[in-house]
Design an enzyme around this catalytic site. Sequence first.
Site, PDB file in Angstrom:
ATOM      1  N   GLY A  11       0.850  -1.204   0.000  1.00 22.06           N
ATOM      2  CA  GLY A  11       0.000   0.000   0.000  1.00 22.06           C
ATOM      3  C   GLY A  11       0.881   1.248   0.000  1.00 22.06           C
ATOM      4  O   GLY A  11       0.539   2.281   0.565  1.00 22.06           O
ATOM      5  N   ALA A 122      -3.427  -5.787  13.975  1.00 20.03           N
ATOM      6  CA  ALA A 122      -3.952  -4.864  14.989  1.00 20.03           C
ATOM      7  C   ALA A 122      -4.621  -3.673  14.314  1.00 20.03           C
ATOM      8  O   ALA A 122      -4.062  -3.108  13.371  1.00 20.03           O
ATOM      9  CB  ALA A 122      -2.823  -4.373  15.886  1.00 20.03           C
ATOM     10  N   MET A 125      -1.923   0.980  15.651  1.00 18.73           N
ATOM     11  CA  MET A 125      -0.511   0.796  15.997  1.00 18.73           C
ATOM     12  C   MET A 125      -0.026   1.850  16.989  1.00 18.73           C
ATOM     13  O   MET A 125       1.119   1.805  17.417  1.00 18.73           O
ATOM     14  CB  MET A 125       0.343   0.926  14.728  1.00 18.73           C
ATOM     15  CG  MET A 125       0.008  -0.064  13.642  1.00 18.73           C
ATOM     16  SD  MET A 125       0.682  -1.661  14.053  1.00 18.73           S
ATOM     17  CE  MET A 125      -0.457  -2.738  13.216  1.00 18.73           C
ATOM     18  N   HIS A 158     -13.068  10.304  11.762  1.00 16.38           N
ATOM     19  CA  HIS A 158     -11.982  10.107  10.793  1.00 16.38           C
ATOM     20  C   HIS A 158     -12.210  10.993   9.566  1.00 16.38           C
ATOM     21  O   HIS A 158     -13.295  11.526   9.360  1.00 16.38           O
ATOM     22  CB  HIS A 158     -11.906   8.637  10.351  1.00 16.38           C
ATOM     23  CG  HIS A 158     -11.264   7.750  11.388  1.00 16.38           C
ATOM     24  ND1 HIS A 158     -11.966   7.210  12.420  1.00 16.38           N
ATOM     25  CD2 HIS A 158      -9.968   7.338  11.540  1.00 16.38           C
ATOM     26  CE1 HIS A 158     -11.148   6.495  13.177  1.00 16.38           C
ATOM     27  NE2 HIS A 158      -9.927   6.555  12.669  1.00 16.38           N
ATOM     28  N   LYS A 162     -11.956   7.830   4.439  1.00 17.83           N
ATOM     29  CA  LYS A 162     -11.917   6.486   5.048  1.00 17.83           C
ATOM     30  C   LYS A 162     -13.036   5.615   4.477  1.00 17.83           C
ATOM     31  O   LYS A 162     -14.183   6.050   4.394  1.00 17.83           O
ATOM     32  CB  LYS A 162     -12.025   6.584   6.574  1.00 17.83           C
ATOM     33  CG  LYS A 162     -11.869   5.244   7.263  1.00 17.83           C
ATOM     34  CD  LYS A 162     -11.601   5.388   8.753  1.00 17.83           C
ATOM     35  CE  LYS A 162     -11.564   4.056   9.471  1.00 17.83           C
ATOM     36  NZ  LYS A 162     -10.516   3.156   8.990  1.00 17.83           N
TER      37      LYS A 162
HETATM   38  N1  LIG Z   1      -3.701  -0.157  12.269  1.00 17.16           N
HETATM   39  C1  LIG Z   1      -3.459   1.171  12.215  1.00 17.16           C
HETATM   40  O1  LIG Z   1      -2.786   1.749  13.084  1.00 17.16           O
HETATM   41  C2  LIG Z   1      -3.996   1.973  11.073  1.00 17.16           C
HETATM   42  C3  LIG Z   1      -4.704   1.350  10.099  1.00 17.16           C
HETATM   43  N2  LIG Z   1      -5.111   2.050   9.003  1.00 17.16           N
HETATM   44  C4  LIG Z   1      -5.772   1.279   7.968  1.00 17.16           C
HETATM   45  O2  LIG Z   1      -4.845   1.130   6.903  1.00 17.16           O
HETATM   46  C5  LIG Z   1      -5.568   1.015   5.679  1.00 17.16           C
HETATM   47  C6  LIG Z   1      -5.014   2.014   4.668  1.00 17.16           C
HETATM   48  O3  LIG Z   1      -5.294   3.327   5.100  1.00 17.16           O
HETATM   49  P1  LIG Z   1      -4.869   4.591   4.204  1.00 17.16           P
HETATM   50  O4  LIG Z   1      -3.406   4.574   3.967  1.00 17.16           O
HETATM   51  O5  LIG Z   1      -5.502   5.768   4.825  1.00 17.16           O
HETATM   52  O6  LIG Z   1      -5.642   4.235   2.851  1.00 17.16           O
HETATM   53  P2  LIG Z   1      -5.247   4.611   1.341  1.00 17.16           P
HETATM   54  O7  LIG Z   1      -6.442   4.280   0.515  1.00 17.16           O
HETATM   55  O8  LIG Z   1      -4.675   5.976   1.278  1.00 17.16           O
HETATM   56  O9  LIG Z   1      -4.061   3.594   1.019  1.00 17.16           O
HETATM   57  C7  LIG Z   1      -4.239   2.244   0.706  1.00 17.16           C
HETATM   58  C8  LIG Z   1      -3.299   1.928  -0.424  1.00 17.16           C
HETATM   59  O10 LIG Z   1      -3.332   0.518  -0.668  1.00 17.16           O
HETATM   60  C9  LIG Z   1      -3.416   0.359  -2.075  1.00 17.16           C
HETATM   61  N3  LIG Z   1      -3.963  -0.931  -2.450  1.00 17.16           N
HETATM   62  C10 LIG Z   1      -5.231  -1.237  -2.843  1.00 17.16           C
HETATM   63  N4  LIG Z   1      -5.315  -2.541  -3.143  1.00 17.16           N
HETATM   64  C11 LIG Z   1      -4.081  -3.061  -2.966  1.00 17.16           C
HETATM   65  C12 LIG Z   1      -3.540  -4.350  -3.163  1.00 17.16           C
HETATM   66  N5  LIG Z   1      -4.292  -5.372  -3.602  1.00 17.16           N
HETATM   67  N6  LIG Z   1      -2.215  -4.540  -2.906  1.00 17.16           N
HETATM   68  C13 LIG Z   1      -1.453  -3.520  -2.483  1.00 17.16           C
HETATM   69  N7  LIG Z   1      -1.912  -2.263  -2.298  1.00 17.16           N
HETATM   70  C14 LIG Z   1      -3.215  -2.037  -2.525  1.00 17.16           C
HETATM   71  C15 LIG Z   1      -4.290   1.519  -2.530  1.00 17.16           C
HETATM   72  O11 LIG Z   1      -4.149   1.728  -3.915  1.00 17.16           O
HETATM   73  P3  LIG Z   1      -5.400   2.353  -4.752  1.00 17.16           P
HETATM   74  O12 LIG Z   1      -5.672   3.688  -4.166  1.00 17.16           O
HETATM   75  O13 LIG Z   1      -4.845   2.385  -6.158  1.00 17.16           O
HETATM   76  O14 LIG Z   1      -6.539   1.379  -4.558  1.00 17.16           O
HETATM   77  C16 LIG Z   1      -3.705   2.642  -1.725  1.00 17.16           C
HETATM   78  O15 LIG Z   1      -2.571   3.209  -2.331  1.00 17.16           O
HETATM   79  C17 LIG Z   1      -7.045   1.226   6.024  1.00 17.16           C
HETATM   80  O16 LIG Z   1      -7.650  -0.043   6.209  1.00 17.16           O
HETATM   81  C18 LIG Z   1      -6.973   1.945   7.367  1.00 17.16           C
HETATM   82  O17 LIG Z   1      -8.115   1.764   8.154  1.00 17.16           O
HETATM   83  C19 LIG Z   1      -4.855   3.378   8.847  1.00 17.16           C
HETATM   84  C20 LIG Z   1      -4.169   4.054   9.812  1.00 17.16           C
HETATM   85  C21 LIG Z   1      -3.701   3.410  11.030  1.00 17.16           C
HETATM   86  O1  LIG Z   2      -8.306   4.847   8.256  1.00 12.93           O
HETATM   87  C1  LIG Z   2      -7.682   5.463   9.156  1.00 12.93           C
HETATM   88  O2  LIG Z   2      -7.243   6.597   8.983  1.00 12.93           O
HETATM   89  C2  LIG Z   2      -7.490   4.787  10.437  1.00 12.93           C
HETATM   90  N1  LIG Z   2      -7.892   3.557  10.543  1.00 12.93           N
HETATM   91  C3  LIG Z   2      -7.720   2.701  11.660  1.00 12.93           C
HETATM   92  C4  LIG Z   2      -9.042   2.160  12.148  1.00 12.93           C
HETATM   93  O3  LIG Z   2      -9.936   1.883  11.332  1.00 12.93           O
HETATM   94  O4  LIG Z   2      -9.192   1.949  13.363  1.00 12.93           O
HETATM   95  C5  LIG Z   2      -6.848   3.280  12.732  1.00 12.93           C
HETATM   96  C6  LIG Z   2      -6.856   4.770  12.856  1.00 12.93           C
HETATM   97  O5  LIG Z   2      -7.974   5.153  13.600  1.00 12.93           O
HETATM   98  C7  LIG Z   2      -6.793   5.489  11.529  1.00 12.93           C
END
Ligand SMILES: NC(=O)C1=CN([C@@H]2O[C@H](COP(=O)(O)OP(=O)(O)OC[C@H]3O[C@@H](n4cnc5c(N)ncnc54)[C@H](OP(=O)(O)O)[C@@H]3O)[C@@H](O)[C@H]2O)C=CC1
Ligand SMILES: O=C(O)C1=N[C@H](C(=O)O)C[C@H](O)C1
Length: 267
Positions: A11, A122, A125, A158, A162
């Site tokens: 990603g 998780a 993080m 958020h 999202k």
């Molecule tokens: N656990 C934690 O602490 C946190 C978790 N998250 C989670 O992380 C995830 C991503 O968040 P965020 O960065 O904001 O989202 P984004 O949509 O900005 O980023 C996700 C990326 O993954 C890419 N992607 C889509 N499909 C695939 C695939 N099959 N293989 C590889 N890459 C792929 C997307 O590409 P494209 O746009 O071209 O589809 C995009 O570039 C969400 O589920 C969010 O809830 C976020 C923040 C904190």
């Molecule tokens: O999509 C986000 O931005 C985030 N996603 C995670 C969640 O769904 O809990 C973690 C964080 O809140 C940010």
Amino acid sequence: MGDQLLIGVNGAAGRMGQRVAVLICQDPDLKLGAALESENSPALGKDAGEVAGIGPIGVKIQSELTDRVDVIIDFSLPAGLIKIAGICAERQIGLVAATTGLTPEQRNEVLTASQTTPLILAPNMSLAVNLMMKLVREAAHSLKNSPGGVDVEIIERHHRFKEDAPSGTALHFGEIVADEMGQTEHVHGRAGRPGPRPVCEIGYHALRTGDNVGEHTIVFGMMGETIDLTVRGHTRDSYVYGALTAAKYLAAQKPGLYTMADVLGLN
Ligand SMILES: NC(=O)C1=CN([C@@H]2O[C@H](COP(=O)(O)OP(=O)(O)OC[C@H]3O[C@@H](n4cnc5c(N)ncnc54)[C@H](OP(=O)(O)O)[C@@H]3O)[C@@H](O)[C@H]2O)C=CC1
Ligand SMILES: O=C(O)C1=N[C@H](C(=O)O)C[C@H](O)C1
């Protein structure tokens, strides 16, 4: 720097993936070894540093993992996480899985990777959020026999981009509360005439506004008083620092399932 840990990011062109790439470049113990995106991504072939706004770093974004890495950090979509979890399991690469919005079946599929490789799955993080999970458990435990009953509602905010709701973190807070207090119903918003609120419910409210990087409030409402426990992110780097700490932790572990509480020393 031969003893640097090689990290892959899945990603890589996303909001989180870009910050992971930037902060890896700032950490002398880490090196970005691979930057992955989906096969349809417009970012394929571009330099991951350029996409992240720090100039070229010599790592091209690809759809397949061809380079050796020690640990993968995944912030993608459920389909992306499932694909990389299979690769990590097969090649015994540690996996920090941060993607949310998985179905129970998808979650189980990812968890099978822990049979052959070290895994963390998780929803959050961040150090502050994981500490809040402990505090919420303690509050739920202490309040569960409160005379008059306790109503628990979870409010999360958020950014407008999202895709999943409620957040994975909000759902996890709900699991912690239900585990301590025994609520059986999970209610998402209310409208119409739902009638008086039964105490066996946990209510979830997902706000989507602007560029908010994540806020969670757990409300413990009683007869005569209320406790609101709130944790707010200021930047996405709070999640990235946790993910990098988790990657370093996993690199030294045997196959198995680990938690952010293990990583952050919160047990
Ligand atoms: N656990 C934690 O602490 C946190 C978790 N998250 C989670 O992380 C995830 C991503 O968040 P965020 O960065 O904001 O989202 P984004 O949509 O900005 O980023 C996700 C990326 O993954 C890419 N992607 C889509 N499909 C695939 C695939 N099959 N293989 C590889 N890459 C792929 C997307 O590409 P494209 O746009 O071209 O589809 C995009 O570039 C969400 O589920 C969010 O809830 C976020 C923040 C904190
Ligand atoms: O999509 C986000 O931005 C985030 N996603 C995670 C969640 O769904 O809990 C973690 C964080 O809140 C940010």
